[in-house]
Design a protein around this motif. Structure first.
Motif, short mmCIF file in Angstrom:
data_model
loop_
_atom_site.label_atom_id
_atom_site.label_comp_id
_atom_site.label_asym_id
_atom_site.label_seq_id
_atom_site.Cartn_x
_atom_site.Cartn_y
_atom_site.Cartn_z
N GLY A 109 54.37 -23.25 -8.22
CA GLY A 109 55.02 -23.39 -9.52
C GLY A 109 54.13 -24.13 -10.50
O GLY A 109 52.90 -24.22 -10.32
N PRO A 110 54.69 -24.68 -11.58
CA PRO A 110 53.88 -25.44 -12.54
C PRO A 110 53.11 -26.55 -11.82
O PRO A 110 53.68 -27.30 -11.02
N TYR A 111 51.82 -26.65 -12.10
CA TYR A 111 50.96 -27.57 -11.35
C TYR A 111 51.39 -29.02 -11.58
O TYR A 111 51.59 -29.46 -12.71
N GLY A 154 54.88 -15.36 -11.33
CA GLY A 154 53.44 -15.26 -11.55
C GLY A 154 52.82 -16.54 -12.07
O GLY A 154 51.65 -16.52 -12.48
N LEU A 155 53.51 -17.68 -12.02
CA LEU A 155 52.94 -18.99 -12.34
C LEU A 155 53.05 -19.89 -11.12
O LEU A 155 54.11 -20.46 -10.86
N PRO A 156 51.96 -19.97 -10.31
CA PRO A 156 50.71 -19.24 -10.44
C PRO A 156 50.76 -17.92 -9.68
O PRO A 156 51.79 -17.55 -9.12
N GLN A 157 49.59 -17.26 -9.64
CA GLN A 157 49.46 -16.00 -8.92
C GLN A 157 48.19 -16.02 -8.09
O GLN A 157 47.20 -16.65 -8.45
N THR A 158 48.29 -15.37 -6.93
CA THR A 158 47.15 -15.25 -6.03
C THR A 158 46.43 -13.95 -6.35
O THR A 158 47.05 -12.88 -6.38
N VAL A 159 45.12 -14.04 -6.59
CA VAL A 159 44.30 -12.88 -6.94
C VAL A 159 43.41 -12.58 -5.74
O VAL A 159 42.59 -13.41 -5.35
N VAL A 160 43.57 -11.39 -5.16
CA VAL A 160 42.95 -11.05 -3.88
C VAL A 160 42.01 -9.87 -4.04
O VAL A 160 42.39 -8.84 -4.62
N LEU A 161 40.80 -10.01 -3.50
CA LEU A 161 39.89 -8.87 -3.42
C LEU A 161 40.23 -8.08 -2.16
O LEU A 161 40.05 -8.56 -1.04
N ALA A 162 40.78 -6.86 -2.35
CA ALA A 162 41.24 -6.05 -1.23
C ALA A 162 40.69 -4.64 -1.36
O ALA A 162 40.41 -4.16 -2.46
N GLU A 205 46.92 -19.42 -13.36
CA GLU A 205 48.24 -19.73 -13.90
C GLU A 205 48.89 -18.51 -14.55
O GLU A 205 50.11 -18.48 -14.72
N SER A 206 48.10 -17.51 -14.91
CA SER A 206 48.66 -16.29 -15.50
C SER A 206 47.60 -15.20 -15.48
O SER A 206 46.42 -15.46 -15.23
N ALA A 224 43.46 -41.22 -16.87
CA ALA A 224 42.81 -41.47 -15.57
C ALA A 224 43.17 -40.45 -14.50
O ALA A 224 42.75 -40.59 -13.35
N LEU A 225 43.94 -39.41 -14.87
CA LEU A 225 44.25 -38.36 -13.91
C LEU A 225 43.66 -37.05 -14.38
O LEU A 225 43.52 -36.81 -15.58
N PRO A 226 43.31 -36.15 -13.44
CA PRO A 226 42.78 -34.84 -13.85
C PRO A 226 43.82 -34.06 -14.63
O PRO A 226 45.03 -34.25 -14.47
N GLY A 227 43.36 -33.14 -15.44
CA GLY A 227 44.26 -32.27 -16.19
C GLY A 227 44.91 -31.24 -15.29
O GLY A 227 44.45 -30.97 -14.17
N PRO A 228 46.00 -30.64 -15.75
CA PRO A 228 46.65 -29.59 -14.97
C PRO A 228 45.71 -28.41 -14.70
O PRO A 228 44.86 -28.08 -15.52
N MET A 229 45.90 -27.78 -13.57
CA MET A 229 45.05 -26.67 -13.16
C MET A 229 45.38 -25.41 -13.95
O MET A 229 46.55 -25.12 -14.21
N ALA A 230 44.34 -24.69 -14.34
CA ALA A 230 44.51 -23.37 -14.94
C ALA A 230 44.09 -22.27 -13.98
O ALA A 230 44.66 -21.18 -13.98
N ALA A 231 43.08 -22.57 -13.15
CA ALA A 231 42.62 -21.61 -12.13
C ALA A 231 41.75 -22.36 -11.14
O ALA A 231 41.13 -23.38 -11.48
N LEU A 232 41.67 -21.85 -9.93
CA LEU A 232 40.75 -22.40 -8.93
C LEU A 232 40.37 -21.31 -7.97
O LEU A 232 41.11 -20.34 -7.77
#
Length: 506
Positions: free
Chosen positions: A323-325, A368-376, A397-398, A489-497
């Motif tokens: 869900g939302p990071y 789709g927040l977030p979504q898994t992107v798979v090379l298949a 995230e989208s 002092a904390l990292p920003g929310p994730m957009a993609a990894l």
């Protein structure tokens, strides 16, 4: 007719156990009125009882069902007394097993609604969402109460069972989704493998979820209701060349939840055990025998029973983003990264890929927040699972975000996400991340030594970031795309990894 049960725990009754109460009996029915006989059209019994703090995880109410029953209906309620701040109040789940019994992993399972409903019915031709249509055969059925949390005052409950007599209907043959859609050949496919509908504790219909998945530009989704397979036959007419629908289950134990992704339609995976029972390996193997992947869900979520306590040895992947990071995802990401370090230190054996899913239940949850992107190799259950197992995965995230990530050597050697670039420790390599659709975001390259390089994207959110290193200085490389920090002092929310690319001669 009413009966009262008072549960007295004996030594060793243990919170991970189960208890069976006295039977609820119905007289053998004569043919019902209106069916050629003078018997009652329905019969009702009510059981009331009290569960103290420390009650077993599951309390079974046996119900003797006579011949000639068309439908069984159950309603229940329990008290919710006031409790001090910081103390759990009463919460009690419910489900049912038929005459085939309550054996773990057995055939008797007929439905579960957790705490989402106060009543349900089932008969041959229909059932409340979350429950399985089928004949109401004579024998001993069991209503399963799951006292999830019990207040210091204890939990007073009332269960009412109604049997309706008459001829049985016909059980429809479920229509299950196909295992393959047209797809685009070998390509990156976007999916969401953790979703809930009205068939467990969600508020959306399967039709609504399918529409939202298409609007999010997803290629596939997995239906994963809590502890039931009742949704597997509910997607008829909703799949197509543009959307593959996989069946699965969110196995919701008291020590964490696991997404069984892509199991065979109709295959039920039991959830009635804790980490102390040393049983999870058995059910992980059952998921794989049914053609599914074992994916621990939201391992550090803060809800009661959501923390993952079974370890990661049996996992095929781990849900690092749910869900939302948020802060719990940040903890899971760090824990997962530690498993990568352990993998490169050992030098051999499998590593654990990361995935991300929405866990969407209701508005305003975003499918789709977030979504898994798979090379298949194609848009099919097996190809997608193969891609996930191999780590050919990144998380976004989208669908607005697109990226490519690769590492190359000085002589043209090349490896992509989930791959390995086998080069001497001192060889020079270059990581290259190309991104679009991420305005305001910053790129970071992460290695076994932590974050080693960061660079902002242009205002357009499209650009390429490169960084050079050696296998001696980076046993693996992965990429993160983050929004600006919202908390000092904390990292920003994730957009993609991305999953990692491994380097070096191992």
């Amino acid at each position: 007719m009413e009966r009262r049960e008072v549960l007295k725990l004996s030594a060793g009754a243990g919170a991970a156990g189960a208890l069976t109460l006295g039977r609820v009996s119905f007289a053998e029915a004569a043919p019902a009125a209106g069916q050629g006989g003078r018997g009652p059209a329905e019969q009702t019994r009510t059981v009331r009882g009290h569960l103290p703090p420390g009650a077993p995880d599951f309390v079974y109410v046996p119900v003797d069902v006579p011949h000639g029953v068309r439908e069984i209906a159950v309603a229940y309620r329990y008290d919710k007394p006031s409790v001090p701040d910081g103390t759990a109040g009463n919460a009690c789940d419910i489900g049912i097993f038929d005459e085939r019994g309550t054996e773990l992993g057995g055939a008797g399972f007929r439905g579960w609604s957790g705490g989402a409903r106060s009543e349900f019915f089932l008969r041959a031709d229909d059932a409340t969402p979350g429950y399985l249509p089928g004949p109401v055969n004579a024998g001993t059925w069991h209503i399963a109460l799951g006292p999830y949390t019990v207040a210091p005052q204890g939990l007073n409950y009332e269960v009412t069972v109604t049997l309706r007599h008459g001829p049985r209907g016909k059980t429809p043959t479920p229509v299950h989704p196909p295992e393959r859609a047209r797809g685009r050949g070998r390509a990156w496919y976007r999916g969401d493998n953790h979703l809930h509908s009205v068939y467990s504790d969600g508020k959306r219909t399967p039709a609504r979820i399918a529409a939202l998945a298409r609007a999010a530009r997803l290629d596939f989704l997995t239906t994963t209701e809590h502890n039931t397979t009742a949704s597997h036959g509910a997607w008829e007419g909703l799949w197509g060349d543009d959307l593959l629908i996989l069946t699965g289950e969110e196995v919701t134990t008291r020590n964490g939840h696991v997404v069984a992704m892509g199991t065979d339609p109709g295959v039920f995976i039991d959830w009635r055990y804790r980490a102390r029972d040393n049983a999870f390996g058995r059910y992980a193997r059952a998921i794989r025998r049914a053609g599914g992947l074992v994916i621990p869900a939201h391992p550090h979520a803060t809800c009661v029973g959501c923390n993952w306590k079974f370890g990661l040895n049996e996992a095929d992947a781990v849900e690092v983003w749910n869900g939302p990071y948020g802060p719990d995802d940040e903890i899971t990401l760090a824990e997962w990264d530690n498993t990568l370090v352990a993998h490169v230190r050992g030098g051999r054996g499998p590593w654990l890929p990361a995935v991300g899913h929405s866990d969407a239940h209701r508005d305003p949850d975003v499918v789709g927040l977030p979504q898994t992107v798979v090379l298949a190799d194609d848009l099919s259950r097996r190809a997608l699972q193969d891609g996930i197992r191999a780590g050919r995965v990144w998380i976004a995230e989208s669908s607005a975000i697109d990226l490519s990530f690769a590492v190359t050597g000085e002589r043209g050697e090349h490896a992509g996400i989930g791959g390995r670039l086998e080069l001497p420790g001192g060889a020079r390599v270059t990581a290259r991340l190309t991104v679009s659709g991420a305005p305001g975001c910053t790129v970071s390259f992460v290695t076994d030594q932590g974050v080693r390089h960061t660079a902002p994207l242009p205002p357009s959110g499209a650009g390429t970031v490169t960084w050079s290193t050696t296998p001696d200085n980076a046993a693996y490389l992965r990429a993160e795309l983050r929004h600006p920090p919202t908390t000092p002092a904390l990292p920003g929310p994730m957009a993609a990894l991305t999953n990692p690319i491994f380097l070096g001669e191992w």
